[in-house]
Design a protein around this motif. Structure first.
Motif, short mmCIF file in Angstrom:
data_model
loop_
_atom_site.label_atom_id
_atom_site.label_comp_id
_atom_site.label_asym_id
_atom_site.label_seq_id
_atom_site.Cartn_x
_atom_site.Cartn_y
_atom_site.Cartn_z
N ALA A 117 0.81 -1.22 0.00
CA ALA A 117 0.00 0.00 0.00
C ALA A 117 0.84 1.27 0.00
O ALA A 117 0.35 2.33 -0.33
CB ALA A 117 -0.93 -0.02 1.20
N VAL A 118 2.12 1.15 0.37
CA VAL A 118 2.95 2.37 0.45
C VAL A 118 3.39 2.77 -0.96
O VAL A 118 4.10 2.04 -1.63
CB VAL A 118 4.20 2.14 1.34
N ILE A 119 2.93 3.93 -1.37
CA ILE A 119 3.29 4.40 -2.71
C ILE A 119 4.12 5.67 -2.56
O ILE A 119 3.76 6.57 -1.80
CB ILE A 119 2.02 4.65 -3.56
N ASN A 120 5.24 5.70 -3.26
CA ASN A 120 6.09 6.89 -3.21
C ASN A 120 5.48 7.97 -4.11
O ASN A 120 5.41 7.81 -5.33
CB ASN A 120 7.49 6.48 -3.71
N PRO A 121 4.98 9.08 -3.50
CA PRO A 121 4.24 10.07 -4.31
C PRO A 121 5.08 10.71 -5.42
O PRO A 121 4.58 11.00 -6.50
CB PRO A 121 3.79 11.12 -3.29
N GLU A 122 6.39 10.88 -5.14
CA GLU A 122 7.25 11.50 -6.15
C GLU A 122 7.39 10.60 -7.38
O GLU A 122 7.26 11.06 -8.53
CB GLU A 122 8.64 11.71 -5.55
N ILE A 123 7.64 9.31 -7.10
CA ILE A 123 7.80 8.36 -8.22
C ILE A 123 6.46 8.19 -8.94
O ILE A 123 6.40 8.11 -10.16
CB ILE A 123 8.36 7.01 -7.71
N LYS A 124 5.38 8.19 -8.17
CA LYS A 124 4.05 8.02 -8.77
C LYS A 124 3.79 9.18 -9.74
O LYS A 124 3.29 8.97 -10.85
CB LYS A 124 3.00 7.99 -7.66
N GLU A 125 4.15 10.38 -9.33
CA GLU A 125 3.93 11.55 -10.18
C GLU A 125 4.76 11.46 -11.47
O GLU A 125 4.27 11.70 -12.57
CB GLU A 125 4.29 12.82 -9.41
N ALA A 126 6.03 11.03 -11.27
CA ALA A 126 6.91 10.89 -12.44
C ALA A 126 6.37 9.79 -13.38
O ALA A 126 6.36 9.96 -14.60
CB ALA A 126 8.32 10.55 -11.99
N ALA A 127 5.90 8.70 -12.78
CA ALA A 127 5.38 7.58 -13.59
C ALA A 127 4.13 8.02 -14.35
O ALA A 127 3.99 7.74 -15.55
CB ALA A 127 5.08 6.37 -12.70
N ASP A 128 3.23 8.73 -13.65
CA ASP A 128 2.00 9.18 -14.31
C ASP A 128 2.32 10.13 -15.47
O ASP A 128 1.70 10.06 -16.53
CB ASP A 128 1.07 9.89 -13.31
N GLY A 129 3.31 11.00 -15.24
CA GLY A 129 3.73 11.94 -16.30
C GLY A 129 4.26 11.18 -17.50
O GLY A 129 3.97 11.52 -18.66
N PHE A 130 5.04 10.13 -17.23
CA PHE A 130 5.61 9.35 -18.33
C PHE A 130 4.52 8.61 -19.10
O PHE A 130 4.52 8.57 -20.33
CB PHE A 130 6.65 8.36 -17.77
N VAL A 131 3.56 8.04 -18.34
CA VAL A 131 2.44 7.33 -18.99
C VAL A 131 1.65 8.30 -19.88
O VAL A 131 1.29 7.97 -21.01
CB VAL A 131 1.53 6.65 -17.94
N ASP A 132 1.44 9.53 -19.38
CA ASP A 132 0.72 10.53 -20.18
C ASP A 132 1.44 10.78 -21.50
O ASP A 132 0.82 10.90 -22.56
CB ASP A 132 0.65 11.88 -19.42
N LYS A 133 2.78 10.84 -21.42
CA LYS A 133 3.58 11.09 -22.62
C LYS A 133 3.45 9.89 -23.59
O LYS A 133 3.23 10.08 -24.79
CB LYS A 133 5.05 11.29 -22.21
N VAL A 134 3.59 8.69 -23.05
CA VAL A 134 3.53 7.47 -23.88
C VAL A 134 2.21 7.42 -24.67
O VAL A 134 2.19 7.10 -25.86
CB VAL A 134 3.69 6.21 -22.99
N PHE A 135 1.11 7.75 -23.99
CA PHE A 135 -0.21 7.63 -24.63
C PHE A 135 -0.72 8.96 -25.20
O PHE A 135 -1.88 9.06 -25.58
CB PHE A 135 -1.23 7.05 -23.63
N SER A 136 0.17 10.00 -25.24
CA SER A 136 -0.30 11.33 -25.63
C SER A 136 -0.90 11.40 -27.04
O SER A 136 -1.73 12.24 -27.32
CB SER A 136 0.83 12.34 -25.49
N LYS A 137 -0.46 10.52 -27.93
CA LYS A 137 -1.01 10.57 -29.30
C LYS A 137 -1.99 9.41 -29.55
O LYS A 137 -2.35 9.12 -30.69
CB LYS A 137 0.13 10.47 -30.33
N THR A 144 6.81 13.69 -31.45
CA THR A 144 6.07 12.80 -32.36
C THR A 144 6.76 11.43 -32.40
O THR A 144 7.80 11.22 -31.79
CB THR A 144 6.07 13.34 -33.80
N SER A 145 6.16 10.52 -33.16
CA SER A 145 6.77 9.20 -33.30
C SER A 145 7.89 9.27 -34.35
O SER A 145 7.96 10.21 -35.14
CB SER A 145 5.72 8.18 -33.74
N PHE A 146 8.73 8.26 -34.36
CA PHE A 146 9.80 8.17 -35.35
C PHE A 146 9.21 8.10 -36.75
O PHE A 146 9.71 8.70 -37.70
CB PHE A 146 10.66 6.93 -35.05
N TYR A 147 8.10 7.37 -36.87
CA TYR A 147 7.40 7.20 -38.15
C TYR A 147 6.98 8.57 -38.73
O TYR A 147 7.16 8.85 -39.91
CB TYR A 147 6.19 6.29 -37.92
#
Ligand code: FE2
Length: 361
Positions: free
Chosen positions: A15-35, A249-252
């Protein structure tokens, strides 16, 4: 009593979630799925999975998420654009040369008079290929009830077409070697190709598309054009990478913008020149644009499998952004998202198994 406290401890830890890492992870996921088309149910399933995976990865392998150093040894691109894929292939392109065994496999599968024993004889001449085919035939990918101990038995159980196509894919993947200065992370390229092949095959099998092994081989070879761009024109590849990163953007997309064509089209031309089966040409050429290959299910399955492989973390390490997945291609396959979810838990072990078997040394 002891068991109970261990369970409690375990749950507490989880249950212990590191808020800093969670924020960084969420930001990265947003980028991955941004398009990506996030309203599409399949995408939202994959996004939820990515959230957990990326959070755990950031804890276990934080270095992978740090900015990568620039490759200093590559000259800047001279800005000379090839007129098209044919023109690109005419210039200083180092295409892997086809080994004798691959030429012989092609001859046998293209000759309508060939028999299963002809194919087994060609496979038998190459000890590495024999080992790979036998290990593949005995892997969890094919649940044959008996042990497959000879190429003849493998061809008999798999069928002539499937065994031939498997042999073709196996030898082809071994052509993609690591070069001295590599912009592309070749290990990632192999793993992405294998992941795409395994996922394409499992989806085709679940959707009853027939000959699932042909989708495996199509997945193995779909990004051959990308390998050739990276290995033949490193300066151009770096330029495209920079552009994709700068513009988010993507490499394509960067390829389309700069060159006016892309690695998928290039791959189709290469596979055609090698006289490989037509479905492999179509699936490589159409894997980013499956709607253009309307009547052919192969491009659609490979397109979907490519997206899923990258969403599950089997990416090429060149751009984290996924791009869009064609909903029409998914609908054409005819598999429900619920049925797909049932396949998901087996992907990782299947991919790792096949990677161990086919990883070029
Ligand atoms: Fe691709």
């Amino acid at each position: 009593m002891m068991v109970e406290s261990e369970i409690e401890l375990g749950e507490e830890k989880k249950a212990v979630i590191n808020p800093e890492i969670k924020e960084a992870a969420d930001g990265f996921v947003d980028k991955v799925f941004s398009k990506s088309n996030i309203d599409f149910e399949l995408v939202s399933v994959l996004r939820t999975m990515a959230e957990g995976r990326i959070y755990n990865d950031m804890i276990e392998r934080p270095d992978e998420y740090k900015a990568k150093p620039q490759i200093a040894s590559v000259e800047p691109w001279d800005g000379k654009k090839p007129a098209g894929p044919r023109d690109f292939l005419k210039k200083k392109v180092s295409l892997p040369s086809l080994p004798q065994v691959l030429i012989q496999i092609q001859k046998v599968i293209n000759d309508s008079d060939s028999s299963a024993s002809d194919l087994a004889a060609v496979i038998s001449k190459d000890p590495k290929l024999v080992a790979a085919i036998l290990r593949l035939a005995n892997s969890a990918m094919f649940s044959f009830r008996t042990e497959v101990d000879t190429p003849t038995r493998a061809v008999a159980l798999l069928g002539f077409k499937q065994a031939g196509s498997l042999a073709l894919g196996t030898v082809s993947l071994s052509l993609f070697k690591r070069s001295k200065i590599s912009v592309l992370e070749v290990e990632k390229f192999w793993k992405h190709s294998i992941a795409c092949g395994v996922i394409a095959q499992e989806i085709a099998r679940a959707a009853n598309l027939g000959d699932p092994e042909r989708f495996f081989v199509a997945g193995l070879l779909h990004d051959i054009g990308l390998y050739v761009v990276f290995e033949s024109q490193k300066s151009l590849a770096v330029e495209l990478l920079k552009r994709a990163n700068k513009e988010g953007t993507s490499f394509y997309t960067a390829e389309q913008d700069v060159l006016g064509f892309n690695h998928a089209i290039l791959g189709g031309v290469i596979i055609k020149d090698w006289s490989f089966p037509k479905h492999l040409v179509i699936s490589a050429a159409g894997h980013h644009n499956p709607e253009k290959a309307k009547n052919d299910p192969d491009a659609g399955v490979v397109h979907v499998a490519d997206y899923i492989a990258r969403a599950l973390g089997y990416d090429l390490g060149i751009s984290p952004i996924l791009g869009t997945i064609s909903e029409a291609a998914w609908v054409n396959i005819g598999l429900s998202v619920d049925s797909f979810k049932k396949l998901l838990p087996d992907f990782e072990s299947l991919i790792e198994d096949v990677f161990e078997i086919l990883r070029p040394v």
